[in-house]
Structure formats: C-alpha cells, structure tokens
Design an enzyme around this catalytic site. Sequence first.
Site, PDB file in Angstrom:
ATOM      1  CG  HIS A   1      31.138  45.796  20.204  1.00 17.68           C
ATOM      2  ND1 HIS A   1      30.137  45.366  20.060  1.00 17.68           N
ATOM      3  CD2 HIS A   1      30.030  46.162  21.350  1.00 17.68           C
ATOM      4  CE1 HIS A   1      29.821  44.493  20.987  1.00 17.68           C
ATOM      5  NE2 HIS A   1      29.940  44.763  22.202  1.00 17.68           N
TER       6      HIS A   1
HETATM    7  O1  RIB Z   1      26.000  47.017  19.932  1.00 20.46           O
HETATM    8  C1  RIB Z   1      27.164  47.861  20.683  1.00 20.46           C
HETATM    9  C2  RIB Z   1      27.665  49.430  20.292  1.00 20.46           C
HETATM   10  O2  RIB Z   1      26.741  50.073  21.258  1.00 20.46           O
HETATM   11  C3  RIB Z   1      28.930  49.869  21.048  1.00 20.46           C
HETATM   12  O3  RIB Z   1      29.213  50.919  19.705  1.00 20.46           O
HETATM   13  C4  RIB Z   1      28.993  50.540  22.309  1.00 20.46           C
HETATM   14  O4  RIB Z   1      29.743  51.274  22.802  1.00 20.46           O
HETATM   15  C5  RIB Z   1      27.165  51.110  21.760  1.00 20.46           C
HETATM   16  O5  RIB Z   1      27.008  51.992  21.536  1.00 20.46           O
END
Ligand code: RIB
Length: 323
Positions: free
Chosen positions: A250
């Site tokens: 992500h």
């Molecule tokens: O939903 C994904 C996010 O939540 C990413 O930033 C992961 O590191 C968590 O922080």
Amino acid sequence: METRPLIFDCDPGQDDAISLMMALSPPRDGQAALDIRAITVTAGNTTLNKCQRNARMIAQICAQNGGSKNIPIFAGCASPLHYPLATAEEVHGIEGLDGIEIFEPDVPLQDEHAVDAIIRLCRELDEVVLVPTGPLTNIATALTRAPDIASKISELVLMGGARREAGNITPSAEFNIYVDPHAAEIVFNANIPKTVFSLDVTHIALIQDSHVNRIEALQTPLSGILTKMLRSGYAEYDRAKFGTSGTPIHDACTAAYLFRPELFDFRKVSVQVETQSPISRGHTSVDFWGMTDRQKDTHWAIDVDQAEFFDLMIKCISAYAKT
Ligand code: RIB
Ligand code: CA
C-alpha cells in the site's frame, strides 16, 4: 520527480518500511534523492514504541547501505484522538515488521514530539509536502494546534481510504482511516490539496513472486533484508484474505508517486469521513460523480501502471550498496 521538502509520517509496518526504503534510496541514473526533512511516527500497525523503533531500524539499514543519512525521526501520538488504538499485528507481526531481525537501532529518536516538529518545520520552510502512510493523528493534531501551517502544506500525499474496494479492517473502512476517523475528518476537511492512494489503487499494484525474485537477484545486503520481509507472513495475509496471487504494498504508492507521478491515473473528488457509526466508522464517502457541491480538492488515484511501478521499486532498491 518531487523536489519540495518532505515529511514522511508513518506507522512501520512492512509496507511503510518499503515506502521508506524507496524514498531513502540513493540517487540513480541522474535522478536525485528526495529531500526528506523528517520522519514522524504514529501508532497504527503496532504500538507507537514499536513503530518508532521500526522507523529507526529502517532508517539505519538504508543509511548503512548508501541511502539518505541523518534524517531526524520523531515519535508522535500514541493513540487516536477519541477511539482506543486498534493495531494490526495479525498482518505485520507482533513486532510490526515480520521477516526482519529486530535490533535496537543506533539511529536516535529525537526528543521533540512529532507534532511539534511538524508545526516547526511547516513554519520554518517556505513550503512542505506531508506524506502520511498511517493513521492521521499526528497530522490532524498539528493542523488543530497550529491552523496557520495549512498554508505552508502545498500537498498531502497519503495512503488511506477506499471507494470501490470498500474496506480491509471492516466491510466498509480501510485501516488508516478506521483507526482514527476523527483525525481523517480534520485532514480531509482541511483546505490543503490532497493526493490519495486508497485501496482502490493499492489493490491493483500487487507484488508477485516474480518481482520478489528480481529483488532477491540483486544480491545486496538491503535487497536480502527486503526479500525476507516480502516472503514473511505479511505477504501471505492479504493473499489468503483477498484470494489474490499477489500482495499489496500500500504505502509504496506514495513513494512511487513522488518519483514518477505519471504512473498513476487520478480523479478529482471530494471526500467525507464517517466518524460515529459502529458499522461504517472510518468509511470514506467519495463524491466520484459530483453529487454534492463540495470542493473537489482531492486527487483520488484510480489506476497505476503495474509494470512500471514495480520496475521503479526494484530500481530504487538496486541503487543501494552492493556490499
Ligand atoms: O490499510 C493499509 C494501511 O494500513 C497501510 O498504510 C498499512 O501500513 C496500515 O497502516
Ligand atoms: Ca502504514
């Protein structure tokens, strides 16, 4: 490529770690390093204490392998504005960094609170880009305590939210927004241009075994560390949950955007955040079709060139020291 001063705000977490590895990577092919003025840390994937240690670990690994050095690291808010902290050790491991051998870093933690550092740097600099990849508690607290800094923040580049992909912590909310929806509401209501990498795009750029094999083939100290992380439980969690062949990284979308914004397609939207509902707390209500007269101040990423995205990630990692 981004040349403005940057503050990364994170909750490491493997994908935060990969984003930092890209962002801290040495100059390559005539492309300068990013101008990172601070790394600030919030609680999220695990507790604040472990997230700040993890951020210092990653910064030390990158610096020891030819990456950017001496970037000050600040610990921020240990819990959300109103709700109790929700963490994600089931995804990232009890230490928040499954797959990496945990050590106590030499890289120091600054005494100054992250929120004070964000306010100070925004006031000192002509402009700054904030890059939050965790819950938005530090950012919202800084904006609330010092509203004047909004005019100095020329862009907020954040990972969070979901429209098409609904949710990954509840049926209708993404983790970062779910953990602190009140902070997210403050940030999305702020008069600051936002560029958002939600699950809608992070669930497209899924890292495959072929990419991990390419990283492993680099045969450098840092690529070896990254390979182990990418073959840990973290990689399996999302594949099992979503039935995909790959794993979303992500937060790396924010770093990739700073190097090559052209890899992404965007839609201008406005976003509201649900803060109260026990069912849809943290839901990002994205006005994709102009159903309201709210200002469209958000660039919402809707697609990414997957091949180029992972070529860029591997190029960043290949720039680190060979021995
Ligand atoms: O939903 C994904 C996010 O939540 C990413 O930033 C992961 O590191 C968590 O922080
Ligand atoms: Ca994160």
